[in-house]
Design a protein around this motif. Structure first.
Motif, mmCIF file in Angstrom:
data_model
loop_
_atom_site.group_PDB
_atom_site.id
_atom_site.type_symbol
_atom_site.label_atom_id
_atom_site.label_comp_id
_atom_site.label_asym_id
_atom_site.label_seq_id
_atom_site.Cartn_x
_atom_site.Cartn_y
_atom_site.Cartn_z
ATOM 1 N N VAL A 1 0.848 -1.191 0.000
ATOM 2 C CA VAL A 1 0.000 0.000 0.000
ATOM 3 C C VAL A 1 0.883 1.240 0.000
ATOM 4 C CG1 VAL A 1 -1.870 -1.187 1.199
ATOM 5 C CG2 VAL A 1 -0.142 0.046 2.527
ATOM 6 N N ARG A 2 0.276 2.392 -0.182
ATOM 7 C CA ARG A 2 1.041 3.631 -0.108
ATOM 8 C C ARG A 2 1.500 3.857 1.341
ATOM 9 N NH1 ARG A 2 -2.846 4.552 -3.947
ATOM 10 N NH2 ARG A 2 -4.387 5.165 -2.372
ATOM 11 N N PRO B 1 -14.088 -10.975 -1.081
ATOM 12 C CA PRO B 1 -14.836 -11.195 -2.326
ATOM 13 C C PRO B 1 -15.443 -9.951 -2.951
ATOM 14 C CG PRO B 1 -16.007 -12.097 -0.421
ATOM 15 C CD PRO B 1 -14.640 -11.737 0.047
ATOM 16 N N LYS B 2 -15.586 -8.878 -2.154
ATOM 17 C CA LYS B 2 -16.178 -7.650 -2.687
ATOM 18 C C LYS B 2 -15.128 -6.634 -3.123
ATOM 19 C CE LYS B 2 -20.476 -8.031 -0.045
ATOM 20 N NZ LYS B 2 -21.358 -7.376 0.958
ATOM 21 N N ALA B 3 -13.867 -7.033 -3.097
ATOM 22 C CA ALA B 3 -12.814 -6.134 -3.567
ATOM 23 C C ALA B 3 -12.966 -5.899 -5.069
ATOM 24 C CB ALA B 3 -11.446 -6.737 -3.276
ATOM 25 N N ASP B 4 -12.645 -4.690 -5.484
ATOM 26 C CA ASP B 4 -12.685 -4.347 -6.918
ATOM 27 C C ASP B 4 -11.335 -4.741 -7.509
ATOM 28 O OD1 ASP B 4 -12.967 -3.303 -9.426
ATOM 29 O OD2 ASP B 4 -13.171 -1.214 -8.794
ATOM 30 N N LEU B 5 -11.267 -5.950 -8.047
ATOM 31 C CA LEU B 5 -9.998 -6.499 -8.520
ATOM 32 C C LEU B 5 -9.669 -6.010 -9.925
ATOM 33 C CD1 LEU B 5 -7.598 -8.435 -8.059
ATOM 34 C CD2 LEU B 5 -9.024 -10.265 -9.006
ATOM 35 N N GLN B 6 -8.497 -5.401 -10.071
ATOM 36 C CA GLN B 6 -7.988 -4.951 -11.363
ATOM 37 C C GLN B 6 -6.812 -5.861 -11.735
ATOM 38 O OE1 GLN B 6 -9.403 -1.847 -12.628
ATOM 39 N NE2 GLN B 6 -10.770 -2.034 -10.869
ATOM 40 N N GLU B 7 -6.885 -6.517 -12.877
ATOM 41 C CA GLU B 7 -5.827 -7.437 -13.289
ATOM 42 C C GLU B 7 -5.103 -6.902 -14.522
ATOM 43 O OE1 GLU B 7 -6.629 -11.863 -12.484
ATOM 44 O OE2 GLU B 7 -8.621 -11.086 -12.941
ATOM 45 N N PHE B 8 -3.782 -6.869 -14.447
ATOM 46 C CA PHE B 8 -2.947 -6.375 -15.544
ATOM 47 C C PHE B 8 -1.927 -7.427 -15.951
ATOM 48 C CE2 PHE B 8 -4.315 -2.385 -13.447
ATOM 49 C CZ PHE B 8 -4.880 -1.747 -14.540
ATOM 50 N N GLY B 9 -1.209 -7.135 -17.008
ATOM 51 C CA GLY B 9 -0.230 -8.085 -17.525
ATOM 52 C C GLY B 9 1.042 -8.177 -16.707
ATOM 53 N N GLY B 10 1.372 -7.113 -15.954
ATOM 54 C CA GLY B 10 2.598 -7.112 -15.151
ATOM 55 C C GLY B 10 2.435 -6.263 -13.903
ATOM 56 N N TYR B 11 3.257 -6.544 -12.896
ATOM 57 C CA TYR B 11 3.171 -5.819 -11.624
ATOM 58 C C TYR B 11 3.614 -4.368 -11.750
ATOM 59 C CZ TYR B 11 2.293 -10.294 -9.381
ATOM 60 O OH TYR B 11 1.736 -11.503 -9.021
ATOM 61 N N SER B 12 4.446 -4.073 -12.739
ATOM 62 C CA SER B 12 4.889 -2.686 -12.914
ATOM 63 C C SER B 12 3.695 -1.784 -13.232
ATOM 64 C CB SER B 12 5.944 -2.599 -14.014
ATOM 65 O OG SER B 12 5.476 -3.184 -15.207
ATOM 66 N N GLU B 13 2.706 -2.322 -13.947
ATOM 67 C CA GLU B 13 1.492 -1.555 -14.236
ATOM 68 C C GLU B 13 0.694 -1.316 -12.959
ATOM 69 O OE1 GLU B 13 -0.626 -2.989 -17.955
ATOM 70 O OE2 GLU B 13 0.932 -4.522 -17.800
ATOM 71 N N CYS B 14 0.648 -2.346 -12.103
ATOM 72 C CA CYS B 14 -0.030 -2.193 -10.807
ATOM 73 C C CYS B 14 0.648 -1.122 -9.969
ATOM 74 C CB CYS B 14 -0.019 -3.522 -10.048
ATOM 75 S SG CYS B 14 -1.153 -4.780 -10.657
ATOM 76 N N LEU B 15 1.973 -1.102 -10.003
ATOM 77 C CA LEU B 15 2.733 -0.156 -9.193
ATOM 78 C C LEU B 15 2.463 1.282 -9.635
ATOM 79 C CD1 LEU B 15 4.772 -0.802 -6.869
ATOM 80 C CD2 LEU B 15 6.551 -0.063 -8.430
ATOM 81 N N THR B 16 2.387 1.472 -10.938
ATOM 82 C CA THR B 16 2.054 2.795 -11.464
ATOM 83 C C THR B 16 0.671 3.220 -10.981
ATOM 84 O OG1 THR B 16 3.411 2.446 -13.439
ATOM 85 C CG2 THR B 16 1.721 4.152 -13.564
ATOM 86 N N GLY B 17 -0.264 2.277 -11.004
ATOM 87 C CA GLY B 17 -1.618 2.552 -10.537
ATOM 88 C C GLY B 17 -1.668 2.886 -9.058
ATOM 89 N N GLU C 1 0.823 4.203 -7.259
ATOM 90 C CA GLU C 1 1.448 5.513 -7.070
ATOM 91 C C GLU C 1 0.511 6.635 -7.489
ATOM 92 O OE1 GLU C 1 5.739 7.727 -7.914
ATOM 93 O OE2 GLU C 1 5.284 5.830 -8.902
ATOM 94 N N ASN C 2 -0.253 6.401 -8.552
ATOM 95 C CA ASN C 2 -1.165 7.422 -9.069
ATOM 96 C C ASN C 2 -2.533 7.416 -8.383
ATOM 97 O OD1 ASN C 2 0.836 8.112 -10.880
ATOM 98 N ND2 ASN C 2 -0.009 6.890 -12.555
ATOM 99 N N LYS C 3 -2.700 6.512 -7.413
ATOM 100 C CA LYS C 3 -3.953 6.364 -6.654
ATOM 101 C C LYS C 3 -5.105 5.842 -7.504
ATOM 102 C CE LYS C 3 -2.737 9.798 -3.144
ATOM 103 N NZ LYS C 3 -3.191 10.948 -2.330
ATOM 104 N N ALA C 4 -4.772 5.171 -8.592
ATOM 105 C CA ALA C 4 -5.808 4.523 -9.392
ATOM 106 C C ALA C 4 -6.248 3.219 -8.728
ATOM 107 C CB ALA C 4 -5.286 4.243 -10.802
ATOM 108 N N VAL C 5 -5.351 2.631 -7.935
ATOM 109 C CA VAL C 5 -5.693 1.463 -7.121
ATOM 110 C C VAL C 5 -5.203 1.721 -5.695
ATOM 111 C CG1 VAL C 5 -5.580 -0.136 -9.076
ATOM 112 C CG2 VAL C 5 -3.544 0.226 -7.662
ATOM 113 N N ASP C 6 -5.743 0.941 -4.757
ATOM 114 C CA ASP C 6 -5.417 1.164 -3.343
ATOM 115 C C ASP C 6 -4.390 0.193 -2.785
ATOM 116 O OD1 ASP C 6 -7.441 3.284 -2.851
ATOM 117 O OD2 ASP C 6 -8.837 1.669 -3.352
#
Length: 275
Positions: free
Chosen positions: A129-130, A165-181, A183-188
């Protein structure tokens, strides 16, 4: 006459082509011409990372290099192939790689399609997390949050099916994309193995921005994936892993790759696959 000569030439070319294919093993054998193709991650600091200069670093890279040497291949003989989580089984089955060392958790579903050697490492699912976020202290807190992981990963399914089970799961091709999200507060939060998260958090450009929650949400036994039924290779890899642990190379690789993040690893696990 010209037609007969052309036909003879075509036939000769066909014979040469078939002979070359038989000798070379084709493009799907995973090891040709004194080379061996090994699947790793290219975007996981601390485990498998392709650096700007084109070289590779990480614990999985060190393990794969050690195993390859025990199989008769020097470091220069290794051809590294990027192996996304969702493609690991297909790449092994198709012969695109000889084996996969890519934070590959052993589970019963995967063992229906591939075999494993090892395990060679035990990690635990955690959350990143941040650094200034105190709203996520347990898995249940994710039910009202946006959670990121990679497509096909065990931790992502673990959260959705068991933990939140109620988490809003965002799935990407790589963890670097998750990390960008993140940092930018697009994901928690990002969820995956603590070893992977520690690798990202310890990078110079990320230090101080993120933190691990320290939740041991699961045990992830990393194995080396190989083609189903290849018991000879499985046995050879297991012996290589045992030797790596006994001669001190395993511990040295752990400290070199995870030490900067103050990551507290479990001891080298006992080999269970193929026994």
């Amino acid at each position: 006459m010209k037609l007969r000569k052309a036909s003879a030439a075509a036939a000769a070319a066909l014979v040469l082509s078939l002979t070359a294919t038989a000798c070379g093993g084709g493009s799907g054998s995973g090891s040709d011409d004194g080379k061996i193709t090994i699947g790793i991650k290219f975007d996981q600091p601390g485990l498998g990372l392709k650096k700007p200069d084109g070289t590779f670093a990480g614990f999985d890279v060190d393990v794969a290099t050690y195993v390859a040497k025990e199989l008769g291949y020097e470091a220069k003989d290794i051809e590294w192939k990027q192996t996304p989580s969702a493609e690991r089984e297909n790449m092994i089955a198709n012969g695109d790689v000889k084996f996969v060392v890519a934070s590959y958790s052993i589970n019963d579903e995967r063992k229906q399609k591939v075999d494993f050697a090892g395990p060679y490492f035990v990690a635990h699912q955690d959350l990143l997390v941040r650094a200034d976020d105190s709203s996520i202290t347990k898995a249940e807190d994710l039910n009202s949050k946006k959670l990121c992981s990679v497509t096909g990963s065990t931790p992502a399914q673990n959260v959705k099916e068991k933990l939140a089970p109620k988490a809003d799961l965002q799935e990407f091709g790589g963890y670097s994309e998750c990390l960008t999200g993140l940092e930018n507060k697009a994901v928690d939060a990002i969820t995956t193995d603590d070893s992977i998260l520690a690798g990202y958090a310890s990078q110079k450009e990320h230090q101080g921005k993120f933190k691990l929650t320290g939740l041991k949400l699961s045990d992830e036994n990393y194995g080396i994936g190989l083609k189903k039924g290849d018991t000879d290779l499985q046995s050879k890899i297991n012996k290589a892993l045992e030797k790596m642990e006994s001669d001190g190379s395993w511990e040295k690789a752990v400290k070199a790759n995870f030490g900067p993040a103050n990551y507290k690893n479990d001891p080298a696990p006992k080999i269970t696959e193929g026994s």
